[in-house]
Scaffold this active site. Structure first.
Site, PDB file in Angstrom:
ATOM      1  N   CYS A   1     -11.241 -14.674  29.148  1.00 39.94           N
ATOM      2  CA  CYS A   1      -9.874 -14.816  29.687  1.00 39.94           C
ATOM      3  C   CYS A   1      -9.819 -15.539  31.026  1.00 39.94           C
ATOM      4  O   CYS A   1      -8.761 -15.601  31.632  1.00 39.94           O
ATOM      5  CB  CYS A   1      -9.212 -13.453  29.798  1.00 39.94           C
ATOM      6  SG  CYS A   1     -10.037 -12.363  30.953  1.00 39.94           S
TER       7      CYS A   1
ATOM      8  N   ARG B   1      -4.710  -4.902  31.791  1.00 38.54           N
ATOM      9  CA  ARG B   1      -5.767  -4.612  32.762  1.00 38.54           C
ATOM     10  C   ARG B   1      -5.297  -3.575  33.773  1.00 38.54           C
ATOM     11  O   ARG B   1      -4.152  -3.636  34.242  1.00 38.54           O
ATOM     12  CB  ARG B   1      -6.164  -5.904  33.486  1.00 38.54           C
ATOM     13  CG  ARG B   1      -7.272  -5.700  34.490  1.00 38.54           C
ATOM     14  CD  ARG B   1      -7.808  -7.001  34.996  1.00 38.54           C
ATOM     15  NE  ARG B   1      -6.897  -7.632  35.947  1.00 38.54           N
ATOM     16  CZ  ARG B   1      -7.132  -8.828  36.491  1.00 38.54           C
ATOM     17  NH1 ARG B   1      -8.206  -9.523  36.144  1.00 38.54           N
ATOM     18  NH2 ARG B   1      -6.292  -9.335  37.339  1.00 38.54           N
TER      19      ARG B   1
ATOM     20  N   ASN C   1     -13.763 -16.456  35.798  1.00 38.16           N
ATOM     21  CA  ASN C   1     -13.481 -16.795  37.204  1.00 38.16           C
ATOM     22  C   ASN C   1     -14.417 -16.017  38.127  1.00 38.16           C
ATOM     23  O   ASN C   1     -15.019 -16.569  39.037  1.00 38.16           O
ATOM     24  CB  ASN C   1     -12.039 -16.450  37.583  1.00 38.16           C
ATOM     25  CG  ASN C   1     -11.028 -17.112  36.695  1.00 38.16           C
ATOM     26  OD1 ASN C   1     -11.337 -18.090  36.024  1.00 38.16           O
ATOM     27  ND2 ASN C   1      -9.818 -16.589  36.659  1.00 38.16           N
ATOM     28  N   ASP C   2     -14.515 -14.728  37.865  1.00 41.39           N
ATOM     29  CA  ASP C   2     -15.394 -13.906  38.705  1.00 41.39           C
ATOM     30  C   ASP C   2     -16.852 -14.046  38.293  1.00 41.39           C
ATOM     31  O   ASP C   2     -17.735 -14.022  39.148  1.00 41.39           O
ATOM     32  CB  ASP C   2     -14.954 -12.436  38.645  1.00 41.39           C
ATOM     33  CG  ASP C   2     -13.835 -12.164  39.635  1.00 41.39           C
ATOM     34  OD1 ASP C   2     -13.940 -12.642  40.776  1.00 41.39           O
ATOM     35  OD2 ASP C   2     -12.859 -11.508  39.262  1.00 41.39           O
TER      36      ASP C   2
ATOM     37  N   ARG D   1     -14.710 -17.893  45.144  1.00 43.37           N
ATOM     38  CA  ARG D   1     -13.793 -18.700  44.319  1.00 43.37           C
ATOM     39  C   ARG D   1     -12.560 -19.149  45.080  1.00 43.37           C
ATOM     40  O   ARG D   1     -11.822 -20.014  44.616  1.00 43.37           O
ATOM     41  CB  ARG D   1     -13.397 -17.915  43.057  1.00 43.37           C
ATOM     42  CG  ARG D   1     -12.653 -16.651  43.357  1.00 43.37           C
ATOM     43  CD  ARG D   1     -12.494 -15.771  42.136  1.00 43.37           C
ATOM     44  NE  ARG D   1     -11.165 -15.844  41.581  1.00 43.37           N
ATOM     45  CZ  ARG D   1     -10.690 -15.019  40.664  1.00 43.37           C
ATOM     46  NH1 ARG D   1     -11.447 -14.060  40.176  1.00 43.37           N
ATOM     47  NH2 ARG D   1      -9.471 -15.146  40.206  1.00 43.37           N
TER      48      ARG D   1
ATOM     49  N   GLU E   1     -17.629  -9.480  34.384  1.00 47.16           N
ATOM     50  CA  GLU E   1     -17.323 -10.391  35.489  1.00 47.16           C
ATOM     51  C   GLU E   1     -18.475 -10.515  36.477  1.00 47.16           C
ATOM     52  O   GLU E   1     -18.349 -11.223  37.477  1.00 47.16           O
ATOM     53  CB  GLU E   1     -16.085  -9.899  36.248  1.00 47.16           C
ATOM     54  CG  GLU E   1     -14.876  -9.722  35.363  1.00 47.16           C
ATOM     55  CD  GLU E   1     -13.600  -9.531  36.148  1.00 47.16           C
ATOM     56  OE1 GLU E   1     -12.853 -10.494  36.308  1.00 47.16           O
ATOM     57  OE2 GLU E   1     -13.353  -8.393  36.595  1.00 47.16           O
TER      58      GLU E   1
ATOM     59  N   HIS F   1       2.058 -14.528  45.579  1.00 43.61           N
ATOM     60  CA  HIS F   1       3.314 -14.214  44.899  1.00 43.61           C
ATOM     61  C   HIS F   1       4.133 -15.447  44.564  1.00 43.61           C
ATOM     62  O   HIS F   1       4.725 -15.566  43.503  1.00 43.61           O
ATOM     63  CB  HIS F   1       4.152 -13.303  45.807  1.00 43.61           C
ATOM     64  CG  HIS F   1       4.068 -11.884  45.395  1.00 43.61           C
ATOM     65  ND1 HIS F   1       4.451 -10.855  46.202  1.00 43.61           N
ATOM     66  CD2 HIS F   1       3.648 -11.327  44.247  1.00 43.61           C
ATOM     67  CE1 HIS F   1       4.270  -9.723  45.565  1.00 43.61           C
ATOM     68  NE2 HIS F   1       3.776  -9.978  44.380  1.00 43.61           N
TER      69      HIS F   1
ATOM     70  N   ARG G   1      -2.169  -9.066  33.570  1.00 43.68           N
ATOM     71  CA  ARG G   1      -2.493  -8.626  34.930  1.00 43.68           C
ATOM     72  C   ARG G   1      -1.353  -7.737  35.414  1.00 43.68           C
ATOM     73  O   ARG G   1      -0.187  -8.107  35.266  1.00 43.68           O
ATOM     74  CB  ARG G   1      -2.632  -9.826  35.860  1.00 43.68           C
ATOM     75  CG  ARG G   1      -3.813 -10.735  35.549  1.00 43.68           C
ATOM     76  CD  ARG G   1      -3.878 -11.864  36.569  1.00 43.68           C
ATOM     77  NE  ARG G   1      -5.106 -12.621  36.493  1.00 43.68           N
ATOM     78  CZ  ARG G   1      -5.225 -13.811  35.889  1.00 43.68           C
ATOM     79  NH1 ARG G   1      -4.175 -14.363  35.306  1.00 43.68           N
ATOM     80  NH2 ARG G   1      -6.381 -14.431  35.888  1.00 43.68           N
TER      81      ARG G   1
HETATM   82  C1  PEP Z   1     -11.537 -13.589  35.843  1.00 41.36           C
HETATM   83  O1  PEP Z   1     -12.138 -13.140  36.821  1.00 41.36           O
HETATM   84  O2  PEP Z   1     -11.958 -14.519  35.120  1.00 41.36           O
HETATM   85  C2  PEP Z   1     -10.211 -13.053  35.491  1.00 41.36           C
HETATM   86  C3  PEP Z   1      -9.614 -13.411  34.386  1.00 41.36           C
HETATM   87  O3  PEP Z   1      -9.626 -12.192  36.362  1.00 41.36           O
HETATM   88  P1  PEP Z   1      -8.904 -12.639  37.736  1.00 41.36           P
HETATM   89  O4  PEP Z   1      -8.849 -14.135  37.750  1.00 41.36           O
HETATM   90  O5  PEP Z   1      -7.586 -11.975  37.741  1.00 41.36           O
HETATM   91  O6  PEP Z   1      -9.866 -12.078  38.739  1.00 41.36           O
HETATM   92 MG    MG Z   2     -11.545 -11.261  37.688  1.00 35.96          MG
END
Ligand code: PEP
Ligand code: MG
Length: 592
Positions: free
Chosen positions: A513, A343, A465-466, A476, A442, A200, A307
Site C-alpha cells: 500500500c 489502519r 514508504n516506511d 522519507r 514497514e 492537512h 488512514r
Molecule cells: C507506508 O509506510 O508505506 C504507508 C503506506 O504508510 P504511511 O505512508 O501512512 O506511513
Molecule cells: Mg507507514
C-alpha cells in the site's frame, strides 16, 4: 527571485496527484510588524470591541468555509476546521488577549499578536515539536484575525484577473482553510516550501483534486508573480519558467492524461487482469471517508489502506466513538462486498495529536510510533477499536496495525480488541466478531521475521514508504536525501520478495500500500516479486489498471528475478525497465 527566462527545477514531495500549468501567484502569510500605538486612557473599551468584532468575523468566515467543505467533501472532512473554531472560544486566546488590552493598554492587534506568540511558544515547547498542524492552525487564525484588525487584504483570497491557463499558488506553507477556500476553476495547482503528503492542507488538496507539490525548499522566495510554472503532483517536480522542451513534454502528458480520462469510465468497469489472464486485486488508499465513493467509481475493489489519522491530527480532544463509528461505517458500507483494511491510528514520527501531550523525542521516527503507542494509550485505542468493531457489522472491515515488529505487538492489539468486544457485549451493542487483524510490514525486522509473524497476523500489508525509509536509514521527509531514497535498492526488493513468499507459504494475504504501488515501474516490480494485491492512491486507479491490463505476469516475474540479483538499485531499475520495454511502450506509447 529567479531570473525571468531561465528554467528552474524544484524537487519536492508529491502532495496531490495531477499535473498543472499556469502562472505563479505568491501567497504571503506574513503579517507586517504590528504598530506600537499607545491606547489613550478611554480607548480600552473600543479596542475590546474591535477585538470581539474581529473574532466574530473570523468565526463567521470559518463556519462558512466549514459549511462549504461539508457540501463539497462531506461533514467529517469539514471537521478539519473545528480546532480553529474552538480556539475562538479558548479562554487562553480570548481572555489572555482581553487582559492585555485592559491591563496594559495595548491595541487589540498588538495584544492578540502578543498572546498568539506566547501560545505558539508554549505549544512548541510543551507538546510534541511535530504538532505542525496545530501550530499551522494557530498561525492561520492569527493571520485571519490580525488582517481584520489591521485592515489588510486577505492572503487566502486570490483576487485580480484570472491568469490565462490558471493560477498556481506558491507559498512557504499552506493551511486547510486556504485550500478549502480556493476557487478551483482559477487555481489549478499548489507548490510550497514546507509540508509533506500528510499535511492537512495536502489531504484536502487531494480530496479537492488540486495538483500539489510540497517540501520544495525555497520556491516561495524564488518564484515571482506571473511567471509560468508547471507542477507535477505525481512526482513532486516543479518547473518555473519552463523552456519549450518542458512545455512540450507537459502538453503531451496532459493530452495523454485527458485521453485516459475519457477512457476512465470504461476502464473502471473492466477487470484488472494481465494479458496472460492473471487477476490482480486493486484497492484504494483513502485519507478521508468521503473519498470512498469516488474510489469505488474509479473501480476500486475495496480499500487496502484507510488512514484514520484525519480524526486526531491537529485536534485537542480525543475523537468520540460515535464520530469514528460513522466515518468507518460509511466506508465499510460503500464497499460492502469488498475488504476495507482500516489502519489503527498511526501516530508518531511526523504526526502526533495535541491531546497526547507527548514529550519531544530526539529521533521521532525511531521513537514511540505506530503500534508502539497502543499499550501507552489504551483509552484512545479502546475507543477506536469499539468504533471499528461496531462498523464491521456493516461490511468486510479488517484491522491493521502500523509499524509492527513482533508477534507480541499484534497480541497487544488483539488484547485491546478483546477488551473492546467485552465492553460492547456487556452493553448489548452490536459488533462484528472474529474481525481479521493484520500487520503492516514497514521495517526490515518485520520483513525478515515475516514467516514467524505470519503465525500471529491474518494478513500482511507492505508499507513501502516506511520499509524503504527504515531499510536505507533515509528519512522519507528529507527532500535533500531524496536521491538516496530508492525503492529499487536490492535490500528492499529482497525483503518484498521474502514477505510475499512467507505470506504464500502461510496462506496469509500479502498486499502493498505504499507509494511504490502507485508508480508504473513500482507496480510492475511488486507484481513481479509476487505481490498481487495492490492498494494505490485512489486517483491513480485507472492508470494502474491500464498497466496491469497491458502486461504479462510471466514476463514481469522473469524480469523481477533478474532485478533481485542486481548489485545496485540503479542496475535493478535499469535491467527491469529494459526487459519490460515492450510492456512500457504499450502503456506509454513513445512520444506520449
Ligand atoms: C507506508 O509506510 O508505506 C504507508 C503506506 O504508510 P504511511 O505512508 O501512512 O506511513
Ligand atoms: Mg507507514
Amino acid at each position: 527571485m529567479n531570473e525571468p527566462g531561465a528554467p528552474v527545477v524544484f524537487k519536492g514531495f508529491p502532495a496531490a496527484e495531477g499535473i498543472a500549468r499556469g502562472r505563479v501567484r505568491t501567497v504571503d502569510w506574513h503579517v507586517p510588524a504590528v504598530p506600537r500605538v499607545a491606547v489613550p486612557e478611554g480607548g480600552r473599551s473600543r479596542e475590546l470591541e474591535r477585538f470581539r468584532g474581529a473574532l466574530a468575523r473570523a468565526r463567521t468566515e470559518l463556519e462558512g468555509i466549514k459549511g462549504e467543505t461539508g457540501s463539497r467533501l462531506g461533514p467529517i472532512e469539514a471537521r478539519i476546521f473545528d480546532p480553529q473554531i474552538l480556539m475562538l472560544d479558548d479562554p487562553e486566546v480570548v481572555l489572555g488577549t482581553e487582559r492585555y488590552i485592559s491591563d496594559n493598554r495595548l491595541t487589540a492587534a498588538r495584544a492578540f499578536d502578543w498572546r498568539m506568540l506566547e501560545l505558539k511558544d508554549r505549544w512548541s515547547r510543551t507538546s510534541h515539536p511535530m504538532v505542525l498542524d496545530r501550530l499551522n492552525d494557530l498561525e492561520d487564525l492569527k493571520v485571519r484575525v490580525l488582517r481584520r484588525l489591521l485592515d489588510l487584504p486577505d492572503p487566502w483570497e486570490i483576487g485580480g484577473d484570472a491568469e490565462p491557463g490558471g493560477i498556481v499558488a506558491v507559498a512557504k506553507d499552506l493551511t486547510p482553510s486556504f485550500v478549502a477556500s480556493l476557487d478551483a476553476s482559477r487555481v489549478v495547482g499548489l507548490a510550497t516550501d514546507e509540508g509533506t503528503r500528510t499535511s492537512h492542507w495536502a489531504i484536502l488538496a487531494r480530496s479537492l483534486e488540486i495538483p500539489a507539490a510540497a517540501g520544495l525548499g525555497d520556491i516561495a522566495a524564488r518564484a515571482g508573480d506571473g511567471q509560468p510554472i508547471i507542477v507535477d503532483g505525481w512526482s513532486g517536480r516543479v518547473v518555473i519558467e519552463p523552456d519549450a522542451r518542458e512545455v512540450d513534454r507537459f502538453e503531451r502528458r496532459r493530452a495523454t492524461i485527458r485521453g485516459w480520462r475519457r477512457e476512465t469510465p470504461a476502464i473502471a468497469r473492466e477487470e484488472a487482469v494481465t494479458l496472460d489472464r492473471k487477476g490482480v486485486t486493486l484497492r484504494a488508499n483513502l485519507d478521508l471517508p468521503g473519498e470512498a465513493a469516488r474510489a469505488r467509481a474509479l473501480g476500486a475493489r475495496g480499500v487496502g489502506l484507510f488512514r484514520t489519522e484525519f480524526l486526531v491530527v491537529g485536534r485537542n480532544t480525543v475523537p468520540r466513538e460515535e464520530e469514528q463509528y460513522l466515518a468507518y461505517r460509511s466506508v465499510a458500507e460503500t464497499f460492502s462486498s469488498h475488504p476495507v483494511l482500516i489502519r489503527t491510528f498511526d501516530l508518531g514520527g511526523d504526526k502526533f495529536p495535541v491531546f497526547l501531550r507527548t514529550p519531544a523525542e530526539d529521533n521521532p521516527f525511531l521513537g514511540r510510533r505506530g503500534v508502539r503507542v497502543c499499550p501507552d494509550e489504551p483509552e484512545l485505542f479502546l475507543t477506536q477499536f469499539r468504533a471499528m468493531l461496531r462498523a464491521a457489522v456493516h461490511g468486510d472491515l479488517r484491522i491493521m496495525a502500523p509499524l509492527v515488529n513482533t508477534g507480541a505487538e499484534i497480541a497487544t492489539v488483539r488484547e485491546l480488541l478483546g477488551m473492546a468486544e467485552n465492553q460492547l457485549r456487556s452493553e448489548g451493542v452490536p459488533f462484528a466478531r472474529a474481525v481479521e487483524v493484520g500487520a503492516m510490514i514497514e521495517t526490515p525486522a518485520a520483513a525478515l521475521a515475516a514467516p514467524g509473524l505470519a503465525a500471529h497476523a491474518d494478513f500482511f500489508s507492505i508499507g513501502t514508504n516506511d520499509l524503504v525509509q527504515y531499510t536505507l536509514a533515509v528519512d522519507r521527509t528529507n527532500t535533500r536525501l531524496a536521491h538516496l531514497y530508492d525503492p529499487f535498492h536490492p535490500a528492499v526488493l529482497r525483503q518484498i520478495s521474502m514477505v510475499a513468499r512467507a505470506g504464500r507459504a502461510a496462506g496469509v494475504e500479502v498486499s502493498a500500500c505504499g507509494e511504490m504501488a502507485t508508480r508504473p515501474l513500482g507496480v510492475l516490480l511488486l507484481l513481479g516479486l509476487g505481490v498481487e494485491v495492490l492498494s494505490v492512491a485512489w486517483r491513480s486507479l485507472p492508470g494502474i489498471k491500464r498497466i496491469v491490463r497491458n502486461c504479462r505476469l510471466d514476463e514481469i516475474r522473469a524480469a523481477a528475478e533478474v532485478s533481485l540479483e542486481a548489485p545496485t538499485g540503479a542496475e535493478a531499475r535499469r535491467s527491469f525497465a529494459a526487459s519490460l520495454r515492450p510492456t512500457l511502450n504499450r502503456v506509454f506509447p513513445p512520444g506520449a
